[in-house]
Scaffold this active site. Sequence first.
Site, PDB file in Angstrom:
ATOM      1  N   GLY A  90      -1.228  -3.293  -0.754  1.00  0.00           N
ATOM      2  CA  GLY A  90      -0.432  -2.622  -1.636  1.00  0.00           C
ATOM      3  C   GLY A  90       0.864  -2.589  -1.152  1.00  0.00           C
ATOM      4  O   GLY A  90       1.268  -3.090  -0.130  1.00  0.00           O
ATOM      5  N   GLU A  91       1.729  -1.749  -1.979  1.00  0.00           N
ATOM      6  CA  GLU A  91       3.041  -1.778  -1.721  1.00  0.00           C
ATOM      7  C   GLU A  91       3.249  -0.603  -0.707  1.00  0.00           C
ATOM      8  O   GLU A  91       2.348   0.125  -0.352  1.00  0.00           O
ATOM      9  CB  GLU A  91       3.813  -1.236  -2.677  1.00  0.00           C
ATOM     10  CG  GLU A  91       4.112  -2.456  -3.979  1.00  0.00           C
ATOM     11  CD  GLU A  91       4.889  -1.774  -5.230  1.00  0.00           C
ATOM     12  OE1 GLU A  91       5.532  -1.188  -5.044  1.00  0.00           O
ATOM     13  OE2 GLU A  91       4.706  -2.578  -6.167  1.00  0.00           O
ATOM     14  N   PRO A  92       4.523  -0.855   0.303  1.00  0.00           N
ATOM     15  CA  PRO A  92       4.595   0.112   1.260  1.00  0.00           C
ATOM     16  C   PRO A  92       4.701   1.647   0.674  1.00  0.00           C
ATOM     17  O   PRO A  92       5.145   1.704  -0.241  1.00  0.00           O
ATOM     18  CB  PRO A  92       5.962  -0.248   2.004  1.00  0.00           C
ATOM     19  CG  PRO A  92       6.212  -1.658   1.474  1.00  0.00           C
ATOM     20  CD  PRO A  92       5.541  -1.896   0.053  1.00  0.00           C
ATOM     21  N   GLY A  93       4.477   2.489   1.600  1.00  0.00           N
ATOM     22  CA  GLY A  93       4.544   3.975   1.483  1.00  0.00           C
ATOM     23  C   GLY A  93       3.338   4.468   0.524  1.00  0.00           C
ATOM     24  O   GLY A  93       3.566   5.649  -0.195  1.00  0.00           O
ATOM     25  N   THR A  94       2.146   3.774   0.236  1.00  0.00           N
ATOM     26  CA  THR A  94       1.438   4.260  -0.595  1.00  0.00           C
ATOM     27  C   THR A  94       0.167   4.907  -0.108  1.00  0.00           C
ATOM     28  O   THR A  94      -0.684   5.165  -0.479  1.00  0.00           O
ATOM     29  CB  THR A  94       0.973   2.998  -1.646  1.00  0.00           C
ATOM     30  OG1 THR A  94       0.574   2.070  -0.967  1.00  0.00           O
ATOM     31  CG2 THR A  94       1.893   2.839  -2.643  1.00  0.00           C
ATOM     32  N   GLY A  95       0.308   4.815   1.444  1.00  0.00           N
ATOM     33  CA  GLY A  95      -0.976   5.583   2.202  1.00  0.00           C
ATOM     34  C   GLY A  95      -1.885   4.706   3.031  1.00  0.00           C
ATOM     35  O   GLY A  95      -2.900   5.249   3.200  1.00  0.00           O
ATOM     36  N   LYS A  96      -1.579   3.724   3.263  1.00  0.00           N
ATOM     37  CA  LYS A  96      -2.388   2.851   3.872  1.00  0.00           C
ATOM     38  C   LYS A  96      -2.771   3.128   5.362  1.00  0.00           C
ATOM     39  O   LYS A  96      -3.796   3.218   5.645  1.00  0.00           O
ATOM     40  CB  LYS A  96      -2.045   1.319   3.829  1.00  0.00           C
ATOM     41  CG  LYS A  96      -1.717   0.743   2.409  1.00  0.00           C
ATOM     42  CD  LYS A  96      -1.271  -0.945   2.475  1.00  0.00           C
ATOM     43  CE  LYS A  96      -0.040  -1.084   2.935  1.00  0.00           C
ATOM     44  NZ  LYS A  96       0.956  -0.738   2.081  1.00  0.00           N
ATOM     45  N   SER A  97      -1.598   3.409   6.089  1.00  0.00           N
ATOM     46  CA  SER A  97      -1.969   3.952   7.558  1.00  0.00           C
ATOM     47  C   SER A  97      -2.638   5.388   7.404  1.00  0.00           C
ATOM     48  O   SER A  97      -3.463   5.582   8.437  1.00  0.00           O
ATOM     49  CB  SER A  97      -0.420   3.937   8.344  1.00  0.00           C
ATOM     50  OG  SER A  97       0.329   5.023   7.491  1.00  0.00           O
ATOM     51  N   SER A 139      13.909  -9.024 -17.372  1.00  0.00           N
ATOM     52  CA  SER A 139      14.191  -8.279 -18.268  1.00  0.00           C
ATOM     53  C   SER A 139      15.779  -8.491 -18.843  1.00  0.00           C
ATOM     54  O   SER A 139      16.381  -7.784 -19.421  1.00  0.00           O
ATOM     55  CB  SER A 139      14.505  -6.623 -17.582  1.00  0.00           C
ATOM     56  OG  SER A 139      15.156  -6.727 -16.551  1.00  0.00           O
ATOM     57  N   LYS A 164      17.928   1.701 -14.963  1.00  0.00           N
ATOM     58  CA  LYS A 164      19.114   0.766 -15.757  1.00  0.00           C
ATOM     59  C   LYS A 164      19.587   1.519 -16.630  1.00  0.00           C
ATOM     60  O   LYS A 164      20.884   1.299 -16.833  1.00  0.00           O
ATOM     61  CB  LYS A 164      17.993  -0.213 -16.501  1.00  0.00           C
ATOM     62  CG  LYS A 164      17.323  -1.292 -15.677  1.00  0.00           C
ATOM     63  CD  LYS A 164      16.384  -2.233 -16.575  1.00  0.00           C
ATOM     64  CE  LYS A 164      15.875  -3.158 -15.910  1.00  0.00           C
ATOM     65  NZ  LYS A 164      14.747  -3.929 -16.526  1.00  0.00           N
TER      66      LYS A 164
END
Length: 633
Positions: free
Chosen positions: A65-72, A521, A564
């Site tokens: 997943g993306e960084p900062g989503t709670g993996k550690s 986009s 945007k």
Amino acid sequence: MGEESEIKGPSALEYEEKLDLGVEFQSTEEIQVPEKLIDQVVGQEHAVEIIKTAANQKRHVLLIGEPGTGKSMLGQAMAELLPTENLEDILVFPNPEDENMPKIKTVPACQGRRIVERYREKAKSQESIKSYILLLVIFTVMMALFLQFSATTLLMGLFVIILTIMALSNMRLKTSVLVPKLLIDNCGRAKAPFVDATGAHAGALLGDVRHDPFQSGGLGTPAHERVEPGMIHRAHRGVLFIDEIATLTLKMQQSLLTAMQEKKFPITGQSEMSSGAMVRTEPVPCDFILVAAGNLDTVDKMHPALRSRIRGYGYEVYMRTTMPDTLENRRKLVQFVAQEVLRDGKIPHFTRDAVEEIVREAQRRGGRKGHLTLRLRDLGGIVRAAGDIAVKKGKKHVEREDVLEAMRMAKPLEKQLADWYIERKKEYQVIKSEGSEIGRVNGLAVIGEQSGIVLPIEAVVAPAASKEEGKIIVTGKLGEIAKEAVQNVSAIIKRYKGEDISRYDIHVQFLQTYEGVEGDSASISVATAVISALEEIPIRQDVAMTGSLSVRGEVLPIGGATPKIEAAIEAGIKTVIIPKSNEKDVFLSPDKAEKIKIVPVETIDQVLEVALEEGEHKDTLIARIKDALPLSH
């Protein structure tokens, strides 16, 4: 243009009303924070269930997943769930038969210290015996001198004392070798080991044997004392966490796989130039649970056998980036703010109004209607920045104004770059917000994740230089996106114009774009610029647009609608065109909402209706495009 609708973002009334947070409180001091880490994880319920199962059954886990989503955090939470009664100490003993093959012994936790202490006591008693022997020799020499003093007797006495000291020193080295080294000490641990091996080199991960420059003459350090455990051994009966696991070399991944399969791995020197390379211990226990983490590209770069091992004997989990905007999930965000305050330990608690603003920011960063962001590390950065501001002001609690100031002050690098870009380009007239021009449109893009940028695009159409077919010539860093957009619009042009656009050379330029601009986009922007150049109808420069375009002329949804639009406002744009499906994804503060007119559209003809300068030619063109589009109105 048929049924036209426009929005001006959420009204000021919506922002002034109290946001229902699902719990009543005056400040986050009143919010109870769970003791266990697993209960502090927010919005990743599916991952929490898998972590609980994996901890119970001792399975490996791959978190993507993306960084900062709670993996550690999930990795640390798993360590808390593992039992501590079966923790062990690991000792390394000298091998009298082969010094370079030290022996390994495993004992229950806390027994290792007692074993080492017993050996030390034995060594001390041997040292005492040697002291008595030395004293006896000195006493004998003194008695001899007392009975018959002479130069010969004195020299002989000194020679005997020196010889005795050398002999006893040699005996000391031999006896000290018998004292084992405690490699892993788990005595007194309240929870199972959690070892973060992210970015570790081979020696740190797999263990190493220190180099000994004194390998001869009885001065060298015994081999077993030079053995150093690796992180795989420190994680024995616990969790080994490795983020960005694909950054490990394939050789290290292969060794890690071996350790996982065998549950033990010998320690040897990692450098061929070191004396430690001659030493190789017996296999050292390393029965750990691997929690590997990374982004989507990690999967492709992992050793296939290592991933297969995890998949076959564990679980793969994709971390969510958003969660539904429900009362239950808002309540979890309140808990998250309270957790961050306690975890930081240096900032005051938040008032209810301040937490409301954090939740609104989570809505804005969610990027989807009815969702809250789960990139909680970034959200935690705002919490800490707001807390620092409150501390600086000497406040007892963090208030709404502190959160708003923190969001202005703690801008990510991409946002700072976007602001600089807009400021400079307005100064040099690269971004225009007034008048009209043929073939020139203000597109919108995203740098990073949450920073919008105005993206001027110019198009020129000329008769093909080649007799065979025309070319699509694109400059700027978004070349592939532009080519795809031109190909899509070519299908629409063929239908309404009745001729093949291959008769033309189409030049498209993204003016002064930068690395990091993402997404497709700009499709409707490129299409609008090409149609304007082809039909010679000017485009309003006070209009900006974002949207993806299908070959059927549909305007498809995009990401980053709010940043945007904010970029367009900062550039002085008055009207923004967005896909209809993104209409509810817009979260603007009241002061920004009143500065912009937002027009949601569904088809390319609706885009042109807003963007092109009024005139008879425009009306005829839009009518032809409407008739040509394979869509029902």
